[in-house]
Write a protein that holds these residues in place. Structure first.
Motif, PDB file in Angstrom:
ATOM      1  N   THR B  65      47.019  35.866  50.654  1.00  0.00           N
ATOM      2  CA  THR B  65      47.007  34.886  49.604  1.00  0.00           C
ATOM      3  C   THR B  65      45.824  33.773  49.615  1.00  0.00           C
ATOM      4  O   THR B  65      45.260  33.127  48.583  1.00  0.00           O
ATOM      5  CB  THR B  65      48.094  33.754  49.745  1.00  0.00           C
ATOM      6  N   LEU B  66      45.216  34.031  50.863  1.00  0.00           N
ATOM      7  CA  LEU B  66      43.613  33.341  50.695  1.00  0.00           C
ATOM      8  C   LEU B  66      42.373  34.390  50.325  1.00  0.00           C
ATOM      9  O   LEU B  66      41.602  33.950  49.671  1.00  0.00           O
ATOM     10  CB  LEU B  66      43.359  32.718  52.272  1.00  0.00           C
ATOM     11  N   LEU B  71      37.915  36.041  47.303  1.00  0.00           N
ATOM     12  CA  LEU B  71      37.069  37.256  46.711  1.00  0.00           C
ATOM     13  C   LEU B  71      36.928  37.321  45.288  1.00  0.00           C
ATOM     14  O   LEU B  71      35.867  37.507  44.774  1.00  0.00           O
ATOM     15  CB  LEU B  71      37.553  38.655  47.114  1.00  0.00           C
ATOM     16  N   ALA B  72      37.952  36.733  44.666  1.00  0.00           N
ATOM     17  CA  ALA B  72      37.828  36.778  43.209  1.00  0.00           C
ATOM     18  C   ALA B  72      36.971  35.669  42.730  1.00  0.00           C
ATOM     19  O   ALA B  72      35.876  35.948  41.815  1.00  0.00           O
ATOM     20  CB  ALA B  72      39.146  36.470  42.660  1.00  0.00           C
ATOM     21  N   GLY B  73      36.833  34.608  43.509  1.00  0.00           N
ATOM     22  CA  GLY B  73      35.857  33.486  43.101  1.00  0.00           C
ATOM     23  C   GLY B  73      34.499  33.904  43.306  1.00  0.00           C
ATOM     24  O   GLY B  73      33.722  33.779  42.484  1.00  0.00           O
ATOM     25  N   PHE B  74      34.216  34.820  44.246  1.00  0.00           N
ATOM     26  CA  PHE B  74      32.925  35.504  44.582  1.00  0.00           C
ATOM     27  C   PHE B  74      32.581  36.220  43.458  1.00  0.00           C
ATOM     28  O   PHE B  74      31.489  36.086  43.266  1.00  0.00           O
ATOM     29  CB  PHE B  74      32.922  36.013  46.120  1.00  0.00           C
ATOM     30  N   GLY B  75      33.529  37.066  43.487  1.00  0.00           N
ATOM     31  CA  GLY B  75      33.301  38.067  41.968  1.00  0.00           C
ATOM     32  C   GLY B  75      32.710  37.231  40.686  1.00  0.00           C
ATOM     33  O   GLY B  75      31.864  37.721  39.985  1.00  0.00           O
ATOM     34  N   TYR B  76      33.549  36.164  40.475  1.00  0.00           N
ATOM     35  CA  TYR B  76      33.164  35.433  39.215  1.00  0.00           C
ATOM     36  C   TYR B  76      31.752  35.108  39.317  1.00  0.00           C
ATOM     37  O   TYR B  76      30.988  35.142  38.355  1.00  0.00           O
ATOM     38  CB  TYR B  76      34.200  34.160  39.028  1.00  0.00           C
ATOM     39  N   ALA B  77      31.245  34.251  40.525  1.00  0.00           N
ATOM     40  CA  ALA B  77      30.005  33.916  40.883  1.00  0.00           C
ATOM     41  C   ALA B  77      29.230  35.025  40.856  1.00  0.00           C
ATOM     42  O   ALA B  77      27.921  34.931  40.228  1.00  0.00           O
ATOM     43  CB  ALA B  77      30.078  32.927  42.081  1.00  0.00           C
ATOM     44  N   LEU B  78      29.579  36.082  41.480  1.00  0.00           N
ATOM     45  CA  LEU B  78      28.424  37.220  41.419  1.00  0.00           C
ATOM     46  C   LEU B  78      27.826  37.752  40.167  1.00  0.00           C
ATOM     47  O   LEU B  78      26.791  37.900  39.896  1.00  0.00           O
ATOM     48  CB  LEU B  78      29.045  38.364  42.350  1.00  0.00           C
ATOM     49  N   ALA B 195      36.057  38.944  38.685  1.00  0.00           N
ATOM     50  CA  ALA B 195      36.638  38.246  39.491  1.00  0.00           C
ATOM     51  C   ALA B 195      37.800  39.080  39.589  1.00  0.00           C
ATOM     52  O   ALA B 195      38.661  39.203  40.993  1.00  0.00           O
ATOM     53  CB  ALA B 195      37.258  36.966  38.845  1.00  0.00           C
ATOM     54  N   LEU B 196      38.745  39.720  38.788  1.00  0.00           N
ATOM     55  CA  LEU B 196      39.787  40.490  38.873  1.00  0.00           C
ATOM     56  C   LEU B 196      39.670  41.748  39.447  1.00  0.00           C
ATOM     57  O   LEU B 196      40.351  42.081  40.510  1.00  0.00           O
ATOM     58  CB  LEU B 196      40.337  41.044  37.270  1.00  0.00           C
ATOM     59  N   CYS B 197      38.305  42.270  39.492  1.00  0.00           N
ATOM     60  CA  CYS B 197      38.011  43.496  40.073  1.00  0.00           C
ATOM     61  C   CYS B 197      37.981  43.311  41.855  1.00  0.00           C
ATOM     62  O   CYS B 197      38.648  43.740  42.394  1.00  0.00           O
ATOM     63  CB  CYS B 197      36.644  44.014  39.761  1.00  0.00           C
ATOM     64  N   LEU B 198      37.616  42.165  42.126  1.00  0.00           N
ATOM     65  CA  LEU B 198      37.219  41.679  43.559  1.00  0.00           C
ATOM     66  C   LEU B 198      38.774  41.084  43.928  1.00  0.00           C
ATOM     67  O   LEU B 198      38.995  41.458  45.181  1.00  0.00           O
ATOM     68  CB  LEU B 198      36.328  40.693  43.824  1.00  0.00           C
ATOM     69  N   GLY B 199      39.706  40.761  42.984  1.00  0.00           N
ATOM     70  CA  GLY B 199      40.951  40.517  43.628  1.00  0.00           C
ATOM     71  C   GLY B 199      41.652  41.900  44.121  1.00  0.00           C
ATOM     72  O   GLY B 199      42.327  41.758  45.211  1.00  0.00           O
ATOM     73  N   VAL B 200      41.309  42.897  43.298  1.00  0.00           N
ATOM     74  CA  VAL B 200      41.844  44.167  43.789  1.00  0.00           C
ATOM     75  C   VAL B 200      41.162  44.592  45.025  1.00  0.00           C
ATOM     76  O   VAL B 200      41.901  45.294  45.834  1.00  0.00           O
ATOM     77  CB  VAL B 200      41.777  45.193  42.442  1.00  0.00           C
TER      78      VAL B 200
END
Lengths: 333, 288, 233
Positions: B65-66, B71-78, B195-200
């Motif tokens: 849950t964390l 990771l999703a936030g990191f993905g968006y920024a990246l 972001a979605l990708c890094l969520g997965v």
């Protein structure tokens, strides 16, 4: 208005003279420098060779391979096999390594050329992994822990000083040879074909440029030369193991960084890049993995900010070319 | 009978490989980007989970849950800050930048966490199993991984084909210029995809951390497994990627049965066979 | 009535190539203007410049008082401008209905909705679940127009509606034009078919090699004058 067409520029003529002087100095080095310096220059030459070859593959032919370590390792293992089991003079084993790599590159190319773009890159990496895992299964060559080259095998090369000189000269020959080869290739019709393919595959194909054959040819030639460099690398190290032979970091990551930072798609680029790499190593080698971190970050910054690299920027700004491959038209009134 | 058990285990592990691959497939579908650092991001997720578990003392699955939003936030920024700038007609920039990113991640993790092997414990879940008939033993964890993979892929399919975001993904991937005329900001759309990708990737990373030991250098192997699953299954087909993962898992399992040292190699061989015989994969939907 | 669209001395570039050398025009609310000219004259470039898809180095584009120069296309579109692009350019991965829905992504108030578009072009309702690019050229053009209408724009830019379509199909589509513009929408209509364009518009502008060569009311100029302006003789 008449015109004349020349292939060299003023800068290139000066560079040619400097190169000749440099070569004379380098060849005579065993007589006036230490072992350590010889090893350093040899290492420089080896990386220059690998970088020039990768640049030909990726920068000029558009085949971005992340798996050339397959041939570095294979070349090393061929040399070890041939020297250990057939007792052949290691020096002659080097071209043999090149030949074996050329032969194996044929089916590999047939396979990986079915993939495009970045998938092609990863595919070449998979092939290198297959080589690595396979060699780890060969117990005759030490399996996963590898094997050493006994000093007896080196006897045909003479005493220690002679051995060092021979390995050094081979390194210089490979380094200078690769640069000369690439330069000659790019000035030839094949070079013209490569430029055409780089600009537009569709257009060049419709003009009859045999794109597939050119790509295959370059891939096989580069792999063979890479194999020869690999053989030399491990001849010097006297020890080989699958992880060292097929290391992505040593034989691909560093090489890619060298080419990208120096200037991809130019002949001068790998030279500049290798210089930068060795300079950085002098200052940062103590910092271990931070060094790699820094290189990675530098490569990213270069790719985003100055994608043509250091030489690309200089050449663009000052219209400089030390290894001219184009044609210069001079109008005479 | 033993072979059947091996195949069943291979199928279940295939779920994990499909999780590795799903993000890769998604990103390629939306922006034709292949992220060489993908495997290293999975390992990063594993380490983030490690830190969360150590700091909060919670169960690794709860840590999701964390880890997922982090990771999703990191993905968006990246994507927004770096990767968007590499997209275009030229193949080299995204490849080289993500390669550099891979090296940075590996060595960064090494600096922070050392090369020691780590593992996350999921308690009873790890060892528990039930029997199917006489010969087949199904572990709770592998079953959960497989089930999660199916759920994730089903979720992604739903998102792609039945939501406004999915429409935005497909439209921007088809024709980014005209998509802008629909009011879509492609920088944002691509960043949402990452972001979605890094969520997965986060889910895959947590499962990786539970299932086996991990260290900073495991990334490239995960990238290769994911890549092989995508190619075997066929480009542009998420369910195909699941099939690809299963085939890979089974091939590796069978290889390991013959000789433990042949496990990974057997997977590569299966990949090479498919590449040689069906270059576009088993169920391709788009061209490379 | 004030001008809603004012373009002044526009200079647009594709890289280093200058496609527009100082084009100017004005448009009032509800006006339909025809933009004619030969291939490569700069008609599509002008439309793309309004939308922010082409680099504008000098001049200005004012829409309802706001300067559009430097704004991104997705920001411009939110201000009430929509384009029906040359060659339709529907999204192949989306169905007909999805193409229309995504056109309404920019949700502005107005008479146009999915139902209204299906009223205008009933055949689309029948084919709404099919992949958009599986339709015939004329039907795709209807989808493209519908897609632009879904955002309830105040200015609609129609780029070469008749390109690649059979005459009877073109006739059908043009027959619907008054229904579209009748809602108070301003329109710029780019056409190579001069007669058809002039019959549908209240005023026209002719471009020749990136410059305005002639403008005015359709009836006020002779065929020869228009021909000279078109071809640059």
């Amino acid at each position: 208005m008449t015109h004349s067409i020349s292939r060299s520029t003023n800068a290139s003529r000066v560079a040619a003279m400097v190169a000749v002087l440099l070569l004379i100095g380098l060849v005579s080095a065993p007589w006036w420098t230490s072992s350590a310096t010889l090893r350093l220059i040899g290492e420089f030459s080896v990386y220059l060779a690998l970088a020039t070859l990768w640049n030909l593959l990726a920068g000029y032919t558009g085949l971005v391979s992340v798996g050339q370590q397959a041939y570095v390792g294979l070349g090393g293992y061929v040399l070890f096999s041939v020297a250990l089991f057939l007792g052949i003079n290691p020096v002659y084993a080097i071209p043999m390594a090149g030949l074996v790599c050329a032969v194996l590159a044929v089916p590999v190319a047939a396979l990986v050329f079915r993939l495009n773009g970045a998938y092609f890159a990863i595919g070449t990496w998979v092939v290198a992994e297959v080589f690595r895992l396979s060699m780890a299964q060969v117990s005759a060559l030490g399996g996963g822990s590898g094997t050493s080259l006994p000093v007896a095998v080196m006897k045909p090369l003479g005493d220690k000083a002679a051995r060092e000189a021979m390995i050094y000269w081979l390194a210089i020959a490979l380094g200078a040879g690769c640069v000369a080869l690439v330069y000659g290739l790019l000035r030839s019709r094949i070079g013209l074909a490569l430029t055409a393919i780089r600009d537009s595959e569709v257009a060049s194909s419709s003009l009859g440029v045999p794109i597939a054959r050119v790509k295959y040819g370059v891939y096989i030639a580069v792999s063979a030369m890479t194999g020869m460099v690999g053989a030399l690398i491990f001849l010097q190290k006297l020890r080989i193991s699958p992880d060292a032979a097929f290391s992505v970091n040593d034989w691909t990551a560093f090489v890619i960084f060298i080419v990208v930072i120096g200037g991809i798609g130019t002949i001068e680029g790998p030279i500049i890049g290798t210089i930068v790499y060795f300079l950085l190593r002098e200052f940062l080698a103590d910092y271990g993995s931070v060094y790699l971190l820094f290189l990675g970050a530098l490569a990213i910054v270069v790719m985003l900010v100055a994608p043509k690299g250091i030489w690309g920027y200089i050449a663009g700004r000052y219209r400089l070319s030390l290894f001219p491959v184009g044609y210069k038209i001079t109008w005479k009134d | 009978m033993d072979m059947i058990n091996t195949v069943v285990q291979g199928v279940l592990v295939g779920g994990l490989y499909a999780l590795f691959a799903a993000g890769l497939s998604l990103i390629f579908g939306v922006m034709r980007l292949v992220n060489i650092a993908h495997g290293d991001l999975i390992v990063l997720a594993a380490y983030v989970a490690l830190v969360v578990v150590q700091m909060l003392g919670i169960h690794p699955l709860l840590a999701l849950t964390l880890v997922v939003p982090l990771l999703a936030g990191f993905g968006y920024a990246l994507q927004r800050i770096i990767l968007n700038r590499t997209l275009g007609k030229d193949l080299l920039p995204p490849l080289l930048v993500t390669f550099g990113l891979s090296v940075i991640l590996q060595n960064g993790l090494l600096e922070v966490f050392t090369a020691d092997s780590r593992k996350l414990s999921a308690g009873a879940l790890e060892v528990g199993s039930f029997k199917l008939g006489d010969a087949i033993s199904v572990g709770y964890l592998p079953l959960l991984m497989f089930g999660t993979a199916v759920a994730v892929i089903a979720g992604l399919q739903f998102l792609f084909y039945r939501t406004a975001l999915g429409r935005a993904f497909r439209a921007t991937s088809d024709d980014a210029e005209i998509a802008q005329l629909m009011g879509l900001d492609k920088r944002h759309v691509f960043a949402m995809a990452m972001a979605l990708c890094l969520g997965v990737v986060a889910i895959a990373g947590v499962f990786l951390a539970i299932r086996s030991n991990f260290d900073p250098f495991m990334g490239p192997a995960r990238l290769i497994f994911g890549f092989e699953a995508v190619i075997i299954g066929g480009l542009g087909n998420l369910w195909g990627t699941l099939v690809g993962g299963v085939i890979l898992g089974v091939a590796q399992g069978v290889g390991a049965e013959i000789n433990p040292g042949w496990q990974v190699l057997a997977g590569h061989v299966a990949f090479i066979l498919v590449l040689a015989v069906r270059p576009k994969g088993l169920f391709p939907r788009i061209d490379g | 009535m004030t001008d809603v669209l004012a373009i002044d001395d526009l200079q647009s570039f594709y890289g280093d190539f200058q496609a527009l050398h100082g084009a100017s025009l004005t448009l009032k609310q509800g006006e339909v203007m025809a933009l004619i000219g030969a291939n490569g004259a700069g008609k599509s470039t002008l439309l793309k410049s309004i939308c922010g898809l082409v680099s504008v180095r000098a001049g200005s584009v004012h829409w309802k008082g706001a300067d559009l120069r430097g704004q991104s296309p997705n920001a411009i579109v939110r201000q009430g401008i929509a384009m029906v692009p040359e060659g339709r350019r529907l999204f192949p991965s989306l169905s007909v209905e999805e193409n229309l829905i995504i056109g309404g992504q920019v949700a502005r108030k107005g008479p146009w909705s999915l139902k209204a578009v299906y009223d205008l072009f009933p055949i689309l309702a029948e084919k709404k679940a099919m992949p958009a690019t599986s339709l015939s050229g004329g039907q795709q053009q209807m989808v493209s127009i519908g897609r632009a209408l879904m955002s309830n724009p105040e200015l609609i830019l129609l780029d070469e509606l008749s390109l690649g379509l059979a005459p009877i199909v073109i006739k059908d589509i043009y027959a619907q034009l008054p229904r579209i513009t009748g809602t108070g929408m301003s329109a710029i209509l780019v056409e190579q078919d001069v007669t058809r364009a002039l019959s549908a518009a209240a005023k026209f502008i002719c471009l020749q090699e990136g410059r305005v060569s002639l403008q005015g009311l359709p009836g006020a100029h002779s065929r020869d004058a228009i021909s000279a302006a078109y071809f640059g003789t």
